[in-house]
Write an enzyme that holds these catalytic residues in place. Structure first.
Site, mmCIF file in Angstrom:
data_model
loop_
_atom_site.group_PDB
_atom_site.id
_atom_site.type_symbol
_atom_site.label_atom_id
_atom_site.label_comp_id
_atom_site.label_asym_id
_atom_site.label_seq_id
_atom_site.Cartn_x
_atom_site.Cartn_y
_atom_site.Cartn_z
ATOM 1 N N ASP A 102 74.392 132.134 38.036
ATOM 2 C CA ASP A 102 73.422 131.086 37.732
ATOM 3 C C ASP A 102 73.172 130.234 38.986
ATOM 4 O O ASP A 102 74.019 130.188 39.890
ATOM 5 C CB ASP A 102 73.944 130.179 36.610
ATOM 6 C CG ASP A 102 74.077 130.947 35.301
ATOM 7 O OD1 ASP A 102 73.456 132.012 35.176
ATOM 8 O OD2 ASP A 102 74.816 130.475 34.422
HETATM 9 N N1 URA Z 1 78.671 133.200 33.420
HETATM 10 C C1 URA Z 1 77.841 132.128 33.469
HETATM 11 O O1 URA Z 1 77.660 131.425 32.481
HETATM 12 N N2 URA Z 1 77.224 131.871 34.612
HETATM 13 C C2 URA Z 1 77.394 132.599 35.746
HETATM 14 O O2 URA Z 1 76.803 132.296 36.765
HETATM 15 C C3 URA Z 1 78.265 133.706 35.688
HETATM 16 C C4 URA Z 1 78.893 133.997 34.508
#
Ligand code: URA
Length: 232
Positions: free
Chosen positions: A103
């Site tokens: 993310d």
């Molecule tokens: N899980 C998440 O919620 N975000 C990420 O960036 C990676 C795994």
């Protein structure tokens, strides 16, 4: 292989640029100027020099990036900066992309490569590549929460696979999952009525986040790391 193909695959020059440089006598192969960019070369053996710069032929490149906050795991985005912008143009021209997604506000380890087949294999659900994340959450996590997370929770109709959670303190720890659903950890924490406040990936299969890299820095993978990924 054609000289201009070799130079474009290495991200050194387009075919047009190679043709121009060759005509100008700026490309040598084994010490001799080569005037035709379509000349045949052996990329593994011949010593190619482009505008005074020795060319090391590599079809594939592999990097370990320490992803900084605010970057999108993509090669382009209309709005936000993307992780490939952190690399020189030479590598971007070779077609590098992030293997998998983090993310925008998640930090840490990303594999960046132009090896599509390897990336596809590593991301395939049946590969079960383990990924560990250091996390902090808003509220204390109970032993019950840990058990629930470890045995699987419902995230929007999907039951997560068994995973491991190790608490360091009541609101932080490390979680290791073997799958990669969209926003998985964020949603898993929400499933136990909590909220992620910090998320950093510290391992991906055999790769470990190199703590000597600051955010936004990257390095090439070692031969051993590439081999470990290929054998995964
Ligand atoms: N899980 C998440 O919620 N975000 C990420 O960036 C990676 C795994």
């Amino acid at each position: 292989m054609r000289l201009d193909k070799m130079l474009s695959e290495c991200g050194i020059a387009s075919r047009k640029e190679s043709a121009r440089a060759a005509r100008a006598g700026q490309i040598t192969v084994n010490g001799m100027p080569v005037r035709n960019a379509d000349a045949k070369v052996d990329p593994e053996r011949d010593a190619v020099i482009f505008c005074g710069r020795p060319v090391q032929y590599r079809k594939y490149v592999y990097f370990l990036l320490n992803k900084p906050d605010g970057y999108v795991s993509a090669t382009e985005d209309g709005k936000d900066p993307v992780v490939t912008e952190l690399f020189p143009e030479e590598y971007r021209k070779m077609g590098i992309f992030p293997c998998g997604r983090l993310d925008k506000h998640t930090l840490g380890l990303m594999l960046i490569t132009n090896d599509g087949a390897l990336s596809h294999r590593l991301l395939a659900p049946k590969s079960h590549v383990a990924k560990s994340y250091r996390f902090c959450v808003k509220f204390p996590i109970s032993e019950e929460d840990v058990k629930e997370l470890e045995s699987g929770v419902d995230i929007g109709g999907y039951l997560t696979k068994p995973c491991q959670v190790r608490l360091d303190e009541e609101k932080s720890g490390v979680i290791t999952i073997i799958e990669g659903k969209y926003h998985q950890i964020k949603l898993m924490m929400e499933a136990v009525h909590n909220q992620i406040t910090y998320l950093e990936r510290i391992s991906f299969g055999p790769l470990i986040l190199d703590e000597s890299l600051s955010r936004g820095e990257w390095r090439e993978l070692s031969k051993e790391e590439i081999q470990a990924l290929q054998e995964h």
